[in-house]
Scaffold this motif. Structure first.
Motif, PDB file in Angstrom:
ATOM      1  N   MET A 176       2.420  46.030  -3.679  1.00  0.00           N
ATOM      2  CA  MET A 176       1.491  46.637  -2.731  1.00  0.00           C
ATOM      3  C   MET A 176       2.175  47.084  -1.445  1.00  0.00           C
ATOM      4  SD  MET A 176      -1.656  43.932  -2.902  1.00  0.00           S
ATOM      5  CE  MET A 176      -2.068  43.037  -4.386  1.00  0.00           C
ATOM      6  N   LEU A 177       3.442  46.732  -1.279  1.00  0.00           N
ATOM      7  CA  LEU A 177       4.134  46.926  -0.013  1.00  0.00           C
ATOM      8  C   LEU A 177       5.269  47.920  -0.152  1.00  0.00           C
ATOM      9  CD1 LEU A 177       4.222  43.121   0.687  1.00  0.00           C
ATOM     10  CD2 LEU A 177       2.944  44.758   2.087  1.00  0.00           C
ATOM     11  N   SER A 178       5.771  48.405   0.979  1.00  0.00           N
ATOM     12  CA  SER A 178       6.935  49.281   0.957  1.00  0.00           C
ATOM     13  C   SER A 178       8.127  48.539   0.364  1.00  0.00           C
ATOM     14  CB  SER A 178       7.274  49.751   2.373  1.00  0.00           C
ATOM     15  OG  SER A 178       6.201  50.460   2.953  1.00  0.00           O
ATOM     16  N   THR A 179       8.971  49.266  -0.346  1.00  0.00           N
ATOM     17  CA  THR A 179      10.120  48.615  -0.992  1.00  0.00           C
ATOM     18  C   THR A 179      11.131  48.103   0.006  1.00  0.00           C
ATOM     19  OG1 THR A 179      11.161  50.788  -1.229  1.00  0.00           O
ATOM     20  CG2 THR A 179       9.889  49.965  -3.110  1.00  0.00           C
ATOM     21  N   ASP A 180      11.122  48.641   1.224  1.00  0.00           N
ATOM     22  CA  ASP A 180      12.094  48.204   2.230  1.00  0.00           C
ATOM     23  C   ASP A 180      11.479  47.275   3.276  1.00  0.00           C
ATOM     24  OD1 ASP A 180      10.488  50.122   3.329  1.00  0.00           O
ATOM     25  OD2 ASP A 180      12.115  51.294   4.255  1.00  0.00           O
TER      26      ASP A 180
ATOM     27  N   ALA B 198      12.375  41.023   4.495  1.00  0.00           N
ATOM     28  CA  ALA B 198      12.155  39.837   3.664  1.00  0.00           C
ATOM     29  C   ALA B 198      11.252  38.825   4.356  1.00  0.00           C
ATOM     30  CB  ALA B 198      13.497  39.208   3.308  1.00  0.00           C
ATOM     31  N   ASP B 199      11.384  38.681   5.670  1.00  0.00           N
ATOM     32  CA  ASP B 199      10.551  37.726   6.401  1.00  0.00           C
ATOM     33  C   ASP B 199       9.077  38.121   6.356  1.00  0.00           C
ATOM     34  OD1 ASP B 199      12.805  36.282   6.999  1.00  0.00           O
ATOM     35  OD2 ASP B 199      12.907  36.892   9.111  1.00  0.00           O
ATOM     36  N   ASP B 200       8.807  39.417   6.397  1.00  0.00           N
ATOM     37  CA  ASP B 200       7.421  39.878   6.344  1.00  0.00           C
ATOM     38  C   ASP B 200       6.810  39.600   4.967  1.00  0.00           C
ATOM     39  OD1 ASP B 200       7.592  40.759   8.920  1.00  0.00           O
ATOM     40  OD2 ASP B 200       7.695  42.893   8.435  1.00  0.00           O
ATOM     41  N   LEU B 201       7.572  39.876   3.926  1.00  0.00           N
ATOM     42  CA  LEU B 201       7.094  39.600   2.576  1.00  0.00           C
ATOM     43  C   LEU B 201       6.857  38.107   2.389  1.00  0.00           C
ATOM     44  CD1 LEU B 201       6.389  40.409  -0.297  1.00  0.00           C
ATOM     45  CD2 LEU B 201       8.828  40.444  -0.833  1.00  0.00           C
ATOM     46  N   ALA B 202       7.774  37.285   2.904  1.00  0.00           N
ATOM     47  CA  ALA B 202       7.629  35.830   2.787  1.00  0.00           C
ATOM     48  C   ALA B 202       6.372  35.350   3.511  1.00  0.00           C
ATOM     49  CB  ALA B 202       8.866  35.136   3.339  1.00  0.00           C
TER      50      ALA B 202
ATOM     51  N   GLU C  21       0.486  56.762   1.206  1.00  0.00           N
ATOM     52  CA  GLU C  21       1.337  57.513   0.282  1.00  0.00           C
ATOM     53  C   GLU C  21       2.120  56.623  -0.663  1.00  0.00           C
ATOM     54  OE1 GLU C  21       2.459  61.722   2.512  1.00  0.00           O
ATOM     55  OE2 GLU C  21       3.955  60.129   2.362  1.00  0.00           O
ATOM     56  N   VAL C  22       2.496  55.407  -0.201  1.00  0.00           N
ATOM     57  CA  VAL C  22       3.321  54.535  -1.040  1.00  0.00           C
ATOM     58  C   VAL C  22       2.553  53.296  -1.484  1.00  0.00           C
ATOM     59  CG1 VAL C  22       5.515  55.358  -0.133  1.00  0.00           C
ATOM     60  CG2 VAL C  22       4.366  53.460   1.023  1.00  0.00           C
ATOM     61  N   SER C  23       1.236  53.370  -1.448  1.00  0.00           N
ATOM     62  CA  SER C  23       0.415  52.273  -1.947  1.00  0.00           C
ATOM     63  C   SER C  23       0.376  52.297  -3.471  1.00  0.00           C
ATOM     64  CB  SER C  23      -1.004  52.387  -1.405  1.00  0.00           C
ATOM     65  OG  SER C  23      -1.865  51.434  -2.008  1.00  0.00           O
ATOM     66  N   HIS C  24       0.107  51.123  -4.058  1.00  0.00           N
ATOM     67  CA  HIS C  24      -0.105  51.083  -5.503  1.00  0.00           C
ATOM     68  C   HIS C  24      -1.451  51.703  -5.875  1.00  0.00           C
ATOM     69  CE1 HIS C  24      -2.566  47.758  -4.218  1.00  0.00           C
ATOM     70  NE2 HIS C  24      -2.967  47.482  -5.444  1.00  0.00           N
TER      71      HIS C  24
ATOM     72  N   GLY D  14       2.444  53.629   5.378  1.00  0.00           N
ATOM     73  CA  GLY D  14       1.410  53.931   4.403  1.00  0.00           C
ATOM     74  C   GLY D  14       1.520  53.220   3.081  1.00  0.00           C
ATOM     75  N   SER D  15       1.592  51.888   3.109  1.00  0.00           N
ATOM     76  CA  SER D  15       1.496  51.070   1.903  1.00  0.00           C
ATOM     77  C   SER D  15       0.047  50.612   1.759  1.00  0.00           C
ATOM     78  CB  SER D  15       2.434  49.867   2.001  1.00  0.00           C
ATOM     79  OG  SER D  15       1.937  48.933   2.954  1.00  0.00           O
ATOM     80  N   HIS D  16      -0.179  49.588   0.968  1.00  0.00           N
ATOM     81  CA  HIS D  16      -1.521  49.004   0.843  1.00  0.00           C
ATOM     82  C   HIS D  16      -1.914  48.251   2.112  1.00  0.00           C
ATOM     83  CE1 HIS D  16      -5.018  47.706  -1.369  1.00  0.00           C
ATOM     84  NE2 HIS D  16      -4.708  46.430  -1.305  1.00  0.00           N
ATOM     85  N   PHE D  17      -0.938  47.964   2.984  1.00  0.00           N
ATOM     86  CA  PHE D  17      -1.163  47.200   4.217  1.00  0.00           C
ATOM     87  C   PHE D  17      -0.754  48.026   5.437  1.00  0.00           C
ATOM     88  CE2 PHE D  17      -0.947  43.994   0.972  1.00  0.00           C
ATOM     89  CZ  PHE D  17      -1.684  42.903   1.411  1.00  0.00           C
ATOM     90  N   PRO D  18      -1.384  49.161   5.717  1.00  0.00           N
ATOM     91  CA  PRO D  18      -0.938  49.980   6.845  1.00  0.00           C
ATOM     92  C   PRO D  18      -1.084  49.294   8.197  1.00  0.00           C
ATOM     93  CG  PRO D  18      -3.049  50.753   6.019  1.00  0.00           C
ATOM     94  CD  PRO D  18      -2.544  49.741   5.037  1.00  0.00           C
ATOM     95  N   PHE D  19      -2.055  48.414   8.336  1.00  0.00           N
ATOM     96  CA  PHE D  19      -2.268  47.697   9.590  1.00  0.00           C
ATOM     97  C   PHE D  19      -1.199  46.634   9.822  1.00  0.00           C
ATOM     98  CE2 PHE D  19      -4.710  45.956   6.129  1.00  0.00           C
ATOM     99  CZ  PHE D  19      -4.386  44.611   6.143  1.00  0.00           C
TER     100      PHE D  19
END
Length: 285
Positions: free
Chosen positions: A173-177, A180-184, A227-230, A257-262
């Motif tokens: 759901m997130l940008s590929t870049d 790592a801390d944000d994803l965690a 644009e880059v959301s699933h 512009g992923s699934h979590f733009p905010f």
């Protein structure tokens, strides 16, 4: 920490902050497996102008983890209860992902009376190609799964060894870049939701078809895609076309512009939302 106890005995953790001079209150409703903490980057930007309420839905975050109520309709009842507890005669609803479905359920069951506006954040009006749909119907609405495949996906999410499945779904759901801390951080919030209960909720959420609700929404609506959301941006365009007078914003990759733009682009998202609110009539209370 503030807590409201629902009529069926579930404690909901919430935060109530921000300026009250505008007379408007934004109620932020998070998506499946997340929490009010996902709004933390954007809340200060919104709260500079308006009162902002965010809360953990049942089974999520710091709220109670009941064995019952794993249904979107119950989550909509929770939204109605907590806004009533806070004395909100009307409010601006911002629903992310499943949170938008909670809003659609609120409208379906109780009408738009409590809403000053409704922001739909990256949620298809149908997640699954259901038996009464053609494949073309499902694709237009944004369905991500077919009917048989839903059982397998929900089963995998609720399995005892689902950690990798849940992590992979979140990452998609997130940008590929994304750092790592944000994803965690987001995954830590994800794991606060018990898997088996969450699987039941996910199935209920996936089986809903909200397309007939869209034309009945008679308050200002902002539909947001990425644009880059699933979730295909085309599905958000379809939603906007079927809500009378709706506005559409599709964020680019550079704008978060992923699934979590905010979360990935809070400044850009806040500016967009505040501009939309400035163009609406304001509170109906």
């Amino acid at each position: 920490m503030a807590t409201y106890t629902t009529t069926d005995g579930v404690d909901l953790d919430y935060r109530d902050t921000g300026a009250t001079g505008s007379g408007r209150t934004l109620v932020l409703v998070h998506g499946w497996s997340q929490s009010r903490a996902t709004w933390d980057r954007v809340v200060p930007l919104l709260a500079a102008r308006h009162r902002v309420v965010s809360y953990d839905q049942r089974g999520h975050g710091l709220s109670g983890k009941p064995d019952h109520g794993a249904r979107v309709a119950r989550l909509a009842a929770d939204l109605r209860e907590i806004t009533g507890h806070l004395g909100l005669r009307s409010f601006d609803l911002v629903g992310h992902s499943m949170g938008a479905s909670v809003g659609w359920s609120l409208v379906d069951n109780f009408g738009t009376g409590p809403l000053d506006s409704f922001t739909v954040l990256d949620q298809p009006s149908a997640c699954v190609v259901l038996p009464w749909m053609t494949p073309e119907d499902g694709a237009a609405a944004g369905a991500i799964l077919d009917f048989p495949g839903t059982e397998g996906f929900v089963g995998a999410v609720g399995a005892p060894d689902a950690r990798d499945t849940r992590h992979g779904f979140l990452a998609s759901m997130l940008s590929t870049d994304i750092p790592a801390d944000d994803l965690a951080h987001l995954f830590e919030e994800n794991l606060r939701m018990p898997g088996p209960w969450g699987a039941r909720l996910l199935l209920d959420h996936a089986m809903q078809d909200w397309r007939d609700v869209l034309p009945r929404i008679d308050v200002p609506v902002l539909v947001v895609g990425g644009e880059v959301s699933h979730v295909s941006p085309d599905s958000q365009r379809w939603t906007a076309e079927h809500v009378p007078g709706a506005h559409l914003k599709v964020f680019t990759r550079a704008e978060g512009g992923s699934h979590f733009p905010f979360f990935e682009g809070p400044e850009t998202f806040a500016a967009c939302l505040l501009q939309f609110l400035d163009g609406t009539p304001g509170t109906r209370a």
